[in-house]
Scaffold this motif. Structure first.
Motif, PDB file in Angstrom:
ATOM      1  N   PHE A  55       6.165  10.415   0.274  1.00 60.36           N
ATOM      2  CA  PHE A  55       4.989   8.972   0.381  1.00 60.36           C
ATOM      3  C   PHE A  55       5.123   8.489   1.865  1.00 60.36           C
ATOM      4  CE2 PHE A  55       8.839   7.636  -1.228  1.00 60.36           C
ATOM      5  CZ  PHE A  55       9.307   6.167  -0.393  1.00 60.36           C
ATOM      6  N   ALA A  56       4.036   7.501   1.951  1.00 58.19           N
ATOM      7  CA  ALA A  56       4.081   6.702   3.189  1.00 58.19           C
ATOM      8  C   ALA A  56       3.617   5.613   2.716  1.00 58.19           C
ATOM      9  CB  ALA A  56       2.869   7.166   4.245  1.00 58.19           C
ATOM     10  N   TYR A  57       4.049   4.520   3.358  1.00 59.19           N
ATOM     11  CA  TYR A  57       3.747   2.859   2.577  1.00 59.19           C
ATOM     12  C   TYR A  57       3.788   1.805   3.869  1.00 59.19           C
ATOM     13  CZ  TYR A  57       8.748   1.197   2.718  1.00 59.19           C
ATOM     14  OH  TYR A  57       9.944   0.976   3.158  1.00 59.19           O
ATOM     15  N   LEU A  58       3.191   0.819   3.252  1.00 55.42           N
ATOM     16  CA  LEU A  58       3.055  -0.497   4.229  1.00 55.42           C
ATOM     17  C   LEU A  58       3.242  -1.741   3.345  1.00 55.42           C
ATOM     18  CD1 LEU A  58       2.554  -1.643   6.930  1.00 55.42           C
ATOM     19  CD2 LEU A  58       0.214  -1.507   6.359  1.00 55.42           C
ATOM     20  N   VAL A  59       4.249  -2.804   3.558  1.00 51.83           N
ATOM     21  CA  VAL A  59       4.091  -4.101   3.105  1.00 51.83           C
ATOM     22  C   VAL A  59       3.828  -5.194   3.969  1.00 51.83           C
ATOM     23  CG1 VAL A  59       5.392  -5.761   1.899  1.00 51.83           C
ATOM     24  CG2 VAL A  59       6.037  -3.493   1.473  1.00 51.83           C
TER      25      VAL A  59
ATOM     26  N   ILE B 230       0.851  -1.042   0.015  1.00 49.68           N
ATOM     27  CA  ILE B 230      -0.172   0.043   0.043  1.00 49.68           C
ATOM     28  C   ILE B 230       0.877   1.262   0.015  1.00 49.68           C
ATOM     29  CG2 ILE B 230      -1.957   1.289   1.127  1.00 49.68           C
ATOM     30  CD1 ILE B 230      -2.582  -1.250   2.565  1.00 49.68           C
ATOM     31  N   VAL B 231       0.682   1.965  -1.134  1.00 49.04           N
ATOM     32  CA  VAL B 231       1.546   3.465  -1.028  1.00 49.04           C
ATOM     33  C   VAL B 231       0.214   4.499  -1.043  1.00 49.04           C
ATOM     34  CG1 VAL B 231       3.067   4.579  -2.449  1.00 49.04           C
ATOM     35  CG2 VAL B 231       3.109   2.159  -2.631  1.00 49.04           C
ATOM     36  N   GLU B 232       0.782   5.404  -0.088  1.00 50.24           N
ATOM     37  CA  GLU B 232      -0.066   6.649  -0.048  1.00 50.24           C
ATOM     38  C   GLU B 232       0.681   7.931   0.112  1.00 50.24           C
ATOM     39  OE1 GLU B 232      -4.034   5.948   1.370  1.00 50.24           O
ATOM     40  OE2 GLU B 232      -3.131   5.446  -0.649  1.00 50.24           O
ATOM     41  N   PRO B 233      -0.076   8.940  -0.121  1.00 47.80           N
ATOM     42  CA  PRO B 233       0.596  10.268   0.125  1.00 47.80           C
ATOM     43  C   PRO B 233       1.506  10.390   1.430  1.00 47.80           C
ATOM     44  CG  PRO B 233      -1.367  10.644  -0.980  1.00 47.80           C
ATOM     45  CD  PRO B 233      -1.499   9.154  -0.502  1.00 47.80           C
ATOM     46  N   GLY B 234       2.315  11.140   1.271  1.00 47.10           N
ATOM     47  CA  GLY B 234       3.378  11.165   2.673  1.00 47.10           C
ATOM     48  C   GLY B 234       2.699  12.277   3.452  1.00 47.10           C
ATOM     49  N   THR B 235       1.131  12.365   3.809  1.00 50.68           N
ATOM     50  CA  THR B 235       0.804  13.475   4.672  1.00 50.68           C
ATOM     51  C   THR B 235       0.448  12.842   5.980  1.00 50.68           C
ATOM     52  OG1 THR B 235      -1.447  13.037   3.949  1.00 50.68           O
ATOM     53  CG2 THR B 235      -0.103  14.500   2.588  1.00 50.68           C
ATOM     54  N   PRO B 236       0.233  13.743   7.123  1.00 55.59           N
ATOM     55  CA  PRO B 236      -0.233  13.326   8.246  1.00 55.59           C
ATOM     56  C   PRO B 236      -1.753  12.489   8.181  1.00 55.59           C
ATOM     57  CG  PRO B 236       0.598  15.413   8.667  1.00 55.59           C
ATOM     58  CD  PRO B 236       0.731  15.151   7.164  1.00 55.59           C
ATOM     59  N   ARG B 237      -2.648  13.282   7.300  1.00 56.97           N
ATOM     60  CA  ARG B 237      -3.948  12.445   7.303  1.00 56.97           C
ATOM     61  C   ARG B 237      -3.735  10.942   6.693  1.00 56.97           C
ATOM     62  NH1 ARG B 237      -6.725  10.635   2.386  1.00 56.97           N
ATOM     63  NH2 ARG B 237      -8.939  10.740   2.656  1.00 56.97           N
ATOM     64  N   ASP B 238      -2.760  10.819   5.514  1.00 52.47           N
ATOM     65  CA  ASP B 238      -2.745   9.556   4.801  1.00 52.47           C
ATOM     66  C   ASP B 238      -1.846   8.442   5.799  1.00 52.47           C
ATOM     67  OD1 ASP B 238      -4.181   9.752   2.202  1.00 52.47           O
ATOM     68  OD2 ASP B 238      -3.023  11.325   2.266  1.00 52.47           O
ATOM     69  N   HIS B 239      -0.948   9.199   6.562  1.00 53.29           N
ATOM     70  CA  HIS B 239      -0.134   8.225   7.422  1.00 53.29           C
ATOM     71  C   HIS B 239      -1.285   7.712   8.610  1.00 53.29           C
ATOM     72  CE1 HIS B 239       1.849   7.465  11.430  1.00 53.29           C
ATOM     73  NE2 HIS B 239       2.693   6.926  10.440  1.00 53.29           N
ATOM     74  N   ALA B 240      -2.189   8.431   9.186  1.00 56.99           N
ATOM     75  CA  ALA B 240      -3.152   8.000   9.985  1.00 56.99           C
ATOM     76  C   ALA B 240      -4.132   6.962   9.625  1.00 56.99           C
ATOM     77  CB  ALA B 240      -4.086   9.249  10.675  1.00 56.99           C
TER      78      ALA B 240
ATOM     79  N   CYS C 149       5.166   8.964  10.150  1.00 50.43           N
ATOM     80  CA  CYS C 149       6.151   8.354   9.234  1.00 50.43           C
ATOM     81  C   CYS C 149       5.926   8.338   7.690  1.00 50.43           C
ATOM     82  CB  CYS C 149       5.965   6.943   9.561  1.00 50.43           C
ATOM     83  SG  CYS C 149       7.340   5.819   8.826  1.00 50.43           S
ATOM     84  N   HIS C 150       7.049   9.121   6.979  1.00 50.24           N
ATOM     85  CA  HIS C 150       6.771   9.134   5.811  1.00 50.24           C
ATOM     86  C   HIS C 150       8.396   9.234   5.013  1.00 50.24           C
ATOM     87  CE1 HIS C 150       7.655  13.270   7.260  1.00 50.24           C
ATOM     88  NE2 HIS C 150       7.887  13.668   5.879  1.00 50.24           N
ATOM     89  N   PHE C 151       8.327   8.960   3.766  1.00 52.18           N
ATOM     90  CA  PHE C 151       9.827   8.802   3.122  1.00 52.18           C
ATOM     91  C   PHE C 151       9.707   9.698   1.897  1.00 52.18           C
ATOM     92  CE2 PHE C 151       8.623   4.899   5.479  1.00 52.18           C
ATOM     93  CZ  PHE C 151       9.714   4.927   6.355  1.00 52.18           C
ATOM     94  N   SER C 152      11.079   9.860   1.104  1.00 54.48           N
ATOM     95  CA  SER C 152      11.156  10.510   0.219  1.00 54.48           C
ATOM     96  C   SER C 152      11.937   9.875  -1.019  1.00 54.48           C
ATOM     97  CB  SER C 152      11.826  11.870   0.623  1.00 54.48           C
ATOM     98  OG  SER C 152      12.066  12.872  -0.548  1.00 54.48           O
ATOM     99  N   VAL C 153      11.480  10.376  -2.289  1.00 49.61           N
ATOM    100  CA  VAL C 153      12.505   9.885  -3.317  1.00 49.61           C
ATOM    101  C   VAL C 153      12.512  11.051  -4.230  1.00 49.61           C
ATOM    102  CG1 VAL C 153      10.382   9.027  -4.709  1.00 49.61           C
ATOM    103  CG2 VAL C 153      12.680   8.323  -5.079  1.00 49.61           C
ATOM    104  N   ARG C 154      13.697  11.205  -4.883  1.00 51.43           N
ATOM    105  CA  ARG C 154      14.018  12.322  -5.865  1.00 51.43           C
ATOM    106  C   ARG C 154      13.919  11.813  -7.115  1.00 51.43           C
ATOM    107  NH1 ARG C 154      18.416  16.610  -4.716  1.00 51.43           N
ATOM    108  NH2 ARG C 154      16.619  17.277  -3.224  1.00 51.43           N
ATOM    109  N   LEU C 155      13.320  12.608  -8.047  1.00 52.87           N
ATOM    110  CA  LEU C 155      12.928  12.172  -9.457  1.00 52.87           C
ATOM    111  C   LEU C 155      13.460  13.292 -10.466  1.00 52.87           C
ATOM    112  CD1 LEU C 155       9.571  12.478 -10.534  1.00 52.87           C
ATOM    113  CD2 LEU C 155       9.834  12.243  -8.224  1.00 52.87           C
ATOM    114  N   ALA C 156      14.181  13.143 -11.351  1.00 53.17           N
ATOM    115  CA  ALA C 156      14.147  14.121 -12.517  1.00 53.17           C
ATOM    116  C   ALA C 156      13.091  14.615 -13.211  1.00 53.17           C
ATOM    117  CB  ALA C 156      15.250  13.590 -13.701  1.00 53.17           C
ATOM    118  N   ARG C 157      12.887  15.870 -13.422  1.00 54.85           N
ATOM    119  CA  ARG C 157      11.695  16.251 -14.055  1.00 54.85           C
ATOM    120  C   ARG C 157      12.250  16.491 -15.952  1.00 54.85           C
ATOM    121  NH1 ARG C 157      10.401  21.225 -10.031  1.00 54.85           N
ATOM    122  NH2 ARG C 157       8.531  20.157  -9.239  1.00 54.85           N
ATOM    123  N   SER C 158      11.448  15.946 -16.622  1.00 50.95           N
ATOM    124  CA  SER C 158      11.534  16.280 -18.155  1.00 50.95           C
ATOM    125  C   SER C 158      10.963  17.805 -18.432  1.00 50.95           C
ATOM    126  CB  SER C 158      10.833  15.156 -19.194  1.00 50.95           C
ATOM    127  OG  SER C 158       9.241  15.630 -18.597  1.00 50.95           O
ATOM    128  N   ARG C 159      11.312  18.078 -19.511  1.00 53.07           N
ATOM    129  CA  ARG C 159      10.863  19.464 -20.133  1.00 53.07           C
ATOM    130  C   ARG C 159       9.413  19.648 -20.088  1.00 53.07           C
ATOM    131  NH1 ARG C 159       9.192  21.158 -24.929  1.00 53.07           N
ATOM    132  NH2 ARG C 159       9.778  19.089 -25.844  1.00 53.07           N
TER     133      ARG C 159
END
Length: 333
Positions: free
Chosen positions: A259-263, A188-198, A232-242
């Motif tokens: 993002f927040a997640y659970l396996v 389960i992958v959710e936005p990394g917000t307090p609301r979604d973590h709860a 609890c949340h985490f972060s990933v960096r991604l490149a932006r295209s034009r």
């Protein structure tokens, strides 16, 4: 963690570019701005995505970040469980099939994909974008909280940025259905917000009560020790295209997706949890590092002195979300 590419597959990017050539980028940017504003105000996909052009604008605006977070998490699962070899996958709230493409990039042996979503524009565009990668995928229109009969449970079930839209009154039913359709690992992958973590912690408690083992990111299946306003949340960096920068009205060449997640795994497919995990990037001090850990003992803040070379060297290389394995645990000061 072994670093993996967070960029969408080349064939997907090429398919998006072909569709872009048929449309006005300015018009798509306006659509993306409207869709983003609607989502931020609490709107749903049913309200935001009304046609294929809406789905395409959403793809350009959100697909790179969704793919980056999803493949990052699935990569942690693949690294933690090298013997996990799924062949049948259920993509819940599949949208554009992003999670399915991420899973196939890590587990090429996946030969059966079922994509479930209630958005017809998303599903129609998914079939055009995925191309050969998902040409045999079964596309099913349905609601996550009351899905149709899908057959035997799946080795891998992924709900990526999907349950965030489920109403509170339907969330338990959606989680129960996802777990009932899973024979191996539920991601389960959710936005990394307090609301979604709860909400994620609510899902976690329900899954544990149903017999699930929490395999990632937690070091245990006991109640989460974090207390509000922390989450609890985490972060990933991604490149932006034009085109990505154009639609977002941004100049920076990258963005950080939170993002927040659970396996959760079945007992027979359980994965040994990490002894501890970093809940933030290490803070550099004059005399060492300060790290925030989640462990079986709870939440800990630990200082790693430079003079403790055995602990300092490996921890200095770690990033937000990485686990601390036996032998790397620093001495408490």
């Amino acid at each position: 963690m072994t670093r993996i590419s967070t960029a969408p597959p080349q064939e997907l990017t090429a398919a998006l570019e072909r569709l872009l050539d048929e449309r006005s980028r300015r018009a798509l940017a306006e659509r993306a701005a409207r869709i983003s504003a609607l989502y931020r105000s609490g709107g749903t996909t049913a309200q935001a995505i009304l046609c294929e052009d809406d789905a395409l604008a959403y793809a350009l605006y959100r697909l790179p970040a969704t793919y980056a977070a999803t493949i990052h998490i699935l990569g942690r699962l693949a690294e933690k469980a090298p013997d996990f070899s799924p062949r049948r996958m259920l993509d819940l709230g599949a949208g554009l099939g992003t999670a399915s493409l991420a899973a196939r990039a890590l587990w090429p042996q996946v030969d059966e994909n079922t994509l479930l979503d209630r958005s017809e524009p998303f599903l129609a565009l998914a079939s055009r974008l995925a191309g050969a990668a998902l040409e045999k995928a079964r596309i099913v229109a349905g609601d996550l909280s009351a899905p149709p009969e899908l057959g035997a449970p799946f080795d891998l079930v992924v709900a990526s940025y999907a349950l965030t839209e489920i109403a509170e009154s339907s969330l338990d039913r959606a989680v129960d259905a996802a777990w009932a359709n899973c024979s191996g690992a539920l991601v389960i992958v959710e936005p990394g917000t307090p609301r979604d973590h709860a909400r994620l912690m609510r899902m976690r408690a329900r899954l544990v009560a149903a017999g699930a083992r929490v395999s990632l990111p937690c070091p245990h299946s006991a109640p989460c020790p974090l207390q509000p306003p922390d989450w609890c949340h985490f972060s990933v960096r991604l490149a932006r295209s034009r085109d990505h920068k154009l639609l977002k009205g941004a100049d920076a060449p990258f963005e950080d997706e939170k993002f927040a997640y659970l396996v959760a795994t079945r007992e027979e497919a359980a994965i040994a949890p990490a002894p501890a995990r970093l809940l933030a990037r290490p803070e550099v001090l004059k005399h060492g590092l300060r790290i925030k850990l989640c462990s079986v003992a709870g939440i800990e803040e630990v200082t790693v002195a430079k003079r403790d070379k055995a602990a300092y060297a490996p921890i200095k290389k770690k990033d937000w979300g990485d686990e601390i394995v036996p032998g790397e645990t620093p001495a408490r000061e």
